[in-house]
Scaffold this motif. Structure first.
Motif, PDB file in Angstrom:
ATOM      1  N   ILE A 151     -56.216  45.176  12.616  1.00  0.00           N
ATOM      2  CA  ILE A 151     -55.054  44.492  13.183  1.00  0.00           C
ATOM      3  C   ILE A 151     -54.701  45.207  14.476  1.00  0.00           C
ATOM      4  N   ASP A 152     -54.418  44.426  15.502  1.00  0.00           N
ATOM      5  CA  ASP A 152     -54.138  44.982  16.827  1.00  0.00           C
ATOM      6  C   ASP A 152     -55.181  46.033  17.221  1.00  0.00           C
TER       7      ASP A 152
ATOM      8  N   LYS B 267     -56.781  48.007  15.441  1.00  0.00           N
ATOM      9  CA  LYS B 267     -56.833  49.213  14.607  1.00  0.00           C
ATOM     10  C   LYS B 267     -57.470  48.853  13.270  1.00  0.00           C
TER      11      LYS B 267
ATOM     12  N   ILE C  39     -58.009  48.883   9.529  1.00  0.00           N
ATOM     13  CA  ILE C  39     -57.199  49.269   8.361  1.00  0.00           C
ATOM     14  C   ILE C  39     -58.066  49.265   7.105  1.00  0.00           C
TER      15      ILE C  39
ATOM     16  N   PRO D 141     -51.781  55.358  -2.254  1.00  0.00           N
ATOM     17  CA  PRO D 141     -50.610  55.871  -1.537  1.00  0.00           C
ATOM     18  C   PRO D 141     -50.104  54.868  -0.499  1.00  0.00           C
ATOM     19  N   ASN D 142     -48.882  55.060  -0.077  1.00  0.00           N
ATOM     20  CA  ASN D 142     -48.327  54.217   0.988  1.00  0.00           C
ATOM     21  C   ASN D 142     -49.202  54.301   2.219  1.00  0.00           C
ATOM     22  N   GLY D 143     -49.410  53.172   2.836  1.00  0.00           N
ATOM     23  CA  GLY D 143     -50.180  53.159   4.071  1.00  0.00           C
ATOM     24  C   GLY D 143     -51.674  53.115   3.853  1.00  0.00           C
ATOM     25  N   SER D 144     -52.116  53.002   2.602  1.00  0.00           N
ATOM     26  CA  SER D 144     -53.561  53.033   2.358  1.00  0.00           C
ATOM     27  C   SER D 144     -54.218  51.679   2.629  1.00  0.00           C
ATOM     28  N   GLY D 145     -53.414  50.625   2.773  1.00  0.00           N
ATOM     29  CA  GLY D 145     -53.988  49.321   3.098  1.00  0.00           C
ATOM     30  C   GLY D 145     -53.847  48.281   1.998  1.00  0.00           C
ATOM     31  N   LYS D 146     -52.980  48.536   1.019  1.00  0.00           N
ATOM     32  CA  LYS D 146     -52.833  47.618  -0.121  1.00  0.00           C
ATOM     33  C   LYS D 146     -52.304  46.258   0.341  1.00  0.00           C
ATOM     34  N   SER D 147     -51.210  46.279   1.111  1.00  0.00           N
ATOM     35  CA  SER D 147     -50.653  45.005   1.584  1.00  0.00           C
ATOM     36  C   SER D 147     -51.631  44.319   2.532  1.00  0.00           C
ATOM     37  N   THR D 148     -52.288  45.106   3.361  1.00  0.00           N
ATOM     38  CA  THR D 148     -53.274  44.542   4.282  1.00  0.00           C
ATOM     39  C   THR D 148     -54.349  43.786   3.511  1.00  0.00           C
TER      40      THR D 148
HETATM   41  N1  ADP Z   1     -49.212  44.903  12.319  1.00  0.00           N
HETATM   42  C1  ADP Z   1     -49.749  46.147  12.236  1.00  0.00           C
HETATM   43  N2  ADP Z   1     -50.149  46.755  13.359  1.00  0.00           N
HETATM   44  C2  ADP Z   1     -50.662  47.993  13.306  1.00  0.00           C
HETATM   45  N3  ADP Z   1     -50.789  48.709  12.163  1.00  0.00           N
HETATM   46  C3  ADP Z   1     -50.410  48.149  11.024  1.00  0.00           C
HETATM   47  C4  ADP Z   1     -49.855  46.835  10.988  1.00  0.00           C
HETATM   48  N4  ADP Z   1     -49.550  46.529   9.708  1.00  0.00           N
HETATM   49  C5  ADP Z   1     -49.908  47.610   8.978  1.00  0.00           C
HETATM   50  N5  ADP Z   1     -50.408  48.578   9.762  1.00  0.00           N
HETATM   51  C6  ADP Z   1     -50.886  49.886   9.322  1.00  0.00           C
HETATM   52  O1  ADP Z   1     -51.888  49.681   8.368  1.00  0.00           O
HETATM   53  C7  ADP Z   1     -51.844  50.680   7.381  1.00  0.00           C
HETATM   54  C8  ADP Z   1     -51.830  50.047   6.004  1.00  0.00           C
HETATM   55  O2  ADP Z   1     -50.589  49.357   5.813  1.00  0.00           O
HETATM   56  P1  ADP Z   1     -50.298  48.580   4.479  1.00  0.00           P
HETATM   57  O3  ADP Z   1     -51.426  47.673   4.204  1.00  0.00           O
HETATM   58  O4  ADP Z   1     -48.956  47.968   4.620  1.00  0.00           O
HETATM   59  O5  ADP Z   1     -50.270  49.753   3.426  1.00  0.00           O
HETATM   60  P2  ADP Z   1     -49.682  49.795   1.951  1.00  0.00           P
HETATM   61  O6  ADP Z   1     -49.327  48.422   1.519  1.00  0.00           O
HETATM   62  O7  ADP Z   1     -50.784  50.387   1.159  1.00  0.00           O
HETATM   63  O8  ADP Z   1     -48.504  50.703   1.993  1.00  0.00           O
HETATM   64  C9  ADP Z   1     -50.647  51.537   7.693  1.00  0.00           C
HETATM   65  O9  ADP Z   1     -51.081  52.673   8.369  1.00  0.00           O
HETATM   66  C10 ADP Z   1     -49.828  50.668   8.605  1.00  0.00           C
HETATM   67  O10 ADP Z   1     -49.081  51.454   9.485  1.00  0.00           O
END
Ligand code: ADP
Ligand code: MG
Lengths: 249, 426
Positions: A11-12, A14, A16, A35-42
């Protein structure tokens, strides 16, 4: 049912997801922890087809069909459902109007008849009663002014009505008290079926006491770094993610 | 006094000035009315058409937009209708046939002007908006319109419809002036609909006077074809414990300027001004409000939603004035706009002028695009993008449409909204 192979997503610009592979069998409840930020929501967004993500490598196959070229609404009609970590408020659109639009939009894409109003109302009533969703909530604009717990229950209500093939629950437990958690878990458990799978994303073990998974996968830095049975969740609860974060780095 | 520089008149201004010279002798009204007209004309004569250096007209430069003034129609009266429907065609009033509900009196404004007493003249030529050139031109030139009188205590349930139309195909201007007097404790509602099959420049004024504990709800609506240029002035004086609400539904017309001058003159007034504008193509709609609280314990709510597509432009200028003695005033003003196209523009200017210390007043203005998160949420439920966008836009507008009290009118405006969205999608 769902096969994800060597998935890389940006995304953008970067990256993930960095080579994520995962298979979920029909009827399986797979838990994703990390952990938070590992990419689960992504992961949940990329599977459900949100715009803005660039898949650079790998594939996502649902029941033998590659879904990567499909738009989000087409994937939904194929049976992918995402219960959002943060459900959106839609001012001015009543929950009933929304539910009907969603159910009929999926039916139309599948070449099925639209629901009649009495049939629709009957289905909503039955599901709402079980989940403790009041008639008053159904008349209100979707999620507007709902508490965190109400929003999550509304997600489960939508899931019940849309009868997905694979439901992704993104931290559906966050922000829920124990009673709400139990109601939500019962709703999910009642939907468990041999031809329906679940991807339960959670940060904590707690939810898995109520929704007992068949498999547990650890997601760290955009990859599945370990898979096991429900015992793995208990181990993570005790030791935290430290080992896996270090592994991934 | 410093001498004013000579006014350099545009072609349109010259013809408007001449039209007054030609018409004045034949305009209805005795000496007192003629005096009021002359004073109003002087305001116009001195100022000319409003332009961008006039603050209240900054975003709607009439001097530029009105290159030519169409001849003011001599007027063709419409056929009378039954029920509570007043037709105002080319500015000429036709009253409905048949019996009216008890307590309701309708008089053609030409007749009311001809026999106006001092109280009526005072009501018809108020100081509010008097220094606005276009409102002044209306006051100077209006021949007709309707006088609606609701007797004290009368409860008129059905809306009184004022249907503004135009005859013929030739470009022309029309002018009308209506006065609605609601007696103490009385209740009524007005539906003001504007249509114009031809190229019309319209200058309409609606004046409301609400007595103690009176209640009036007003809906302004543009229909499928509306004037290419329309200046609509609303003036309201709201008495003690009275409730005045005005809702505007705008989806047609090329250039529309709505200006409202509303004043609470008794304690406990409730004022509500709201609206939805759906603009596309090169449409331009300007909503400019001045709401004045002159006495304590007043409440006012303004909420306007604008949806802009194509190269449309929207303006919201709202000013809430709280005079020094108007303590405990409760004012809230909001303007929200959604831009559906990169070429659309919205100009928001909410202002508060507060001279009392014990008040609760707030304002907010937002301009944004459709929210991609909301769109994705609906798409993830199986709803295609175009439909998802339509639902979000419709919901945005319905939030304020819900305030229209009359169910039939609300449904009709709702259908207008759905139709607009459907045409956009197709
Ligand atoms: N729109 C975005 N632009 C840049 N980085 C993003 C964006 N959305 C998420 N990230 C980054 O992607 C990583 C994974 O995010 P996310 O999937 O929300 O993690 P989780 O759900 O596991 O907490 C994080 O480092 C977050 O900062
Ligand atoms: Mg997350």
């Amino acid at each position: 049912m769902l096969t994800i192979t060597d998935l890389h997503a940006n995304i953008d610009g970067k990256e993930i997801l960095k080579g994520l592979s995962l298979t979920v069998k029909p009827g399986e409840v797979a838990a994703i922890m990390g952990p938070n930020g590992s990419g689960k929501s992504t992961l949940s967004y990329v599977v459900s087809g949100r715009d803005g993500y660039e898949v650079t490598e790998g594939s996502i196959v649902l029941n033998g069909e590659d879904i990567l070229a499909m738009e989000a609404h087409e994937r939904a009609a194929k049976g992918i459902f995402l219960a959002f970590q943060y459900p959106l408020e839609i001012p001015g659109v009543t929950t009933m109007t929304f539910l009907k639009a969603a159910m009929n939009a999926q039916r139309k894409q599948r070449g099925e008849e639209e629901l009649t109003t009495p049939d629709f109302i009957k289905r909503v009533r039955a599901a709402a009663d079980k989940l403790g969703v009041s008639q008053e909530m159904l008349r209100r604009p979707l999620n507007v002014g709902f508490s965190g717990g109400e929003k999550k229950r509304m997600e489960v209500l939508q899931m019940v009505l849309l009868e997905p093939k694979i439901a992704i629950l993104d931290e559906t437990d966050s922000g829920l008290d124990i009673d709400a958690l139990r109601i939500v878990a019962e709703g999910v458990n009642a939907l468990r079926a041999p031809d329906r799978s679940f991807l339960v994303i959670t940060h904590y073990q707690r939810l898995l006491d109520y929704i007992v998974p068949d498999s547990v996968h650890v997601l760290s830095a955009g990859r599945i770094v370990k898979s096991g049975d429900k015992g793995l969740a208990l181990e993570l609860e005790k030791n935290g993610y430290r080992d896996y974060v270090a592994d991934a780095a | 006094m410093t001498p004013r520089p000579p006014v350099i008149r545009t072609k349109a201004e010259t013809s408007l000035v001449e039209s007054f010279a030609q018409a004045s002798a034949s305009l209805p009204g005795g000496d007192a009315v003629r005096g009021a007209r002359t004073r109003a004309f002087d305001v116009f004569h001195e100022r000319g058409l409003p332009h961008r250096r006039i603050e209240a007209w900054h975003y709607t430069d009439l001097r530029n937009l009105m290159r030519e003034a169409y001849p003011i129609a001599s007027g063709v009266a419409a056929k009378a209708e039954s029920g509570l429907r007043v037709a105002i065609q080319d500015g000429v009033c036709t009253l409905p046939t048949g019996a009216l509900p008890a307590g309701l009196k309708l008089t053609a404004m030409r007749d009311a002007l001809a026999s106006a007493d001092e109280a009526l003249i005072h009501a018809l030529f108020p100081d509010q908006g008097a220094d606005d050139a276009m409102a002044a031109f209306n006051a100077a030139m209006a021949r007709d319109g309707v006088l609606i009188e609701v007797a004290p205590g009368a409860q008129i349930d059905a809306p009184i419809e004022l249907s503004f139309t135009a005859s013929g195909d030739a470009p022309h201007g029309d002018i009308s002036r209506c006065l609605v007097m609601v007696g103490a404790g009385a209740r009524a509602s007005i539906l003001e609909s504007h249509a114009a099959p031809a190229r019309v420049q319209r200058n309409s004024a609606m004046i409301f006077r609400l007595g103690e504990a009176a209640s009036l709800s007003h809906v302004f609506e543009t229909c499928a074809a509306s004037p290419e240029l329309h200046v609509a002035t609303l003036i309201a004086e709201v008495g003690k414990d009275a409730a005045f609400s005005s809702f505007a539904f705008v989806c047609a017309g090329e250039v529309l300027r709505r200006q409202a001058f509303v004043r609470g003159v008794g304690e406990g007034v409730k004022i509500a001004l709201r609206g939805v504008s759906l603009l596309k193509g090169k449409q331009h709609a300007d909503t400019t409000l001045v709401v004045e609280h002159a006495v304590p314990h007043g409440e006012s709510r303004e909420m306007f939603k604008t949806i802009l597509d194509g190269e449309a432009s929207g303006v919201f200028q709202g000013k809430v004035v709280v005079r020094p003695h108007a303590q405990k005033t409760d004012g809230g003003m909001k303007s929200q706009a959604i831009l559906l196209s990169d070429d659309a523009a919205m100009y928001n200017k909410p202002e508060l002028e507060i001279f009392a210390d014990d008040v609760v007043c707030g304002h907010g203005a937002t301009v944004g695009q459709l929210d991609e998160d909301q769109i994705f949420y609906l798409m993830a439920r199986g709803i295609p993008r175009a439909q998802a966008e339509g639902m979000i836009i419709e919901g945005f507008a319905r939030e304020v449409l819900e305030f229209v009290e009359d169910e039939a009118i609300r449904e009709r405006l709702g259908a207008g909204l759905s139709g607009w969205l459907a045409r956009r999608a197709s």
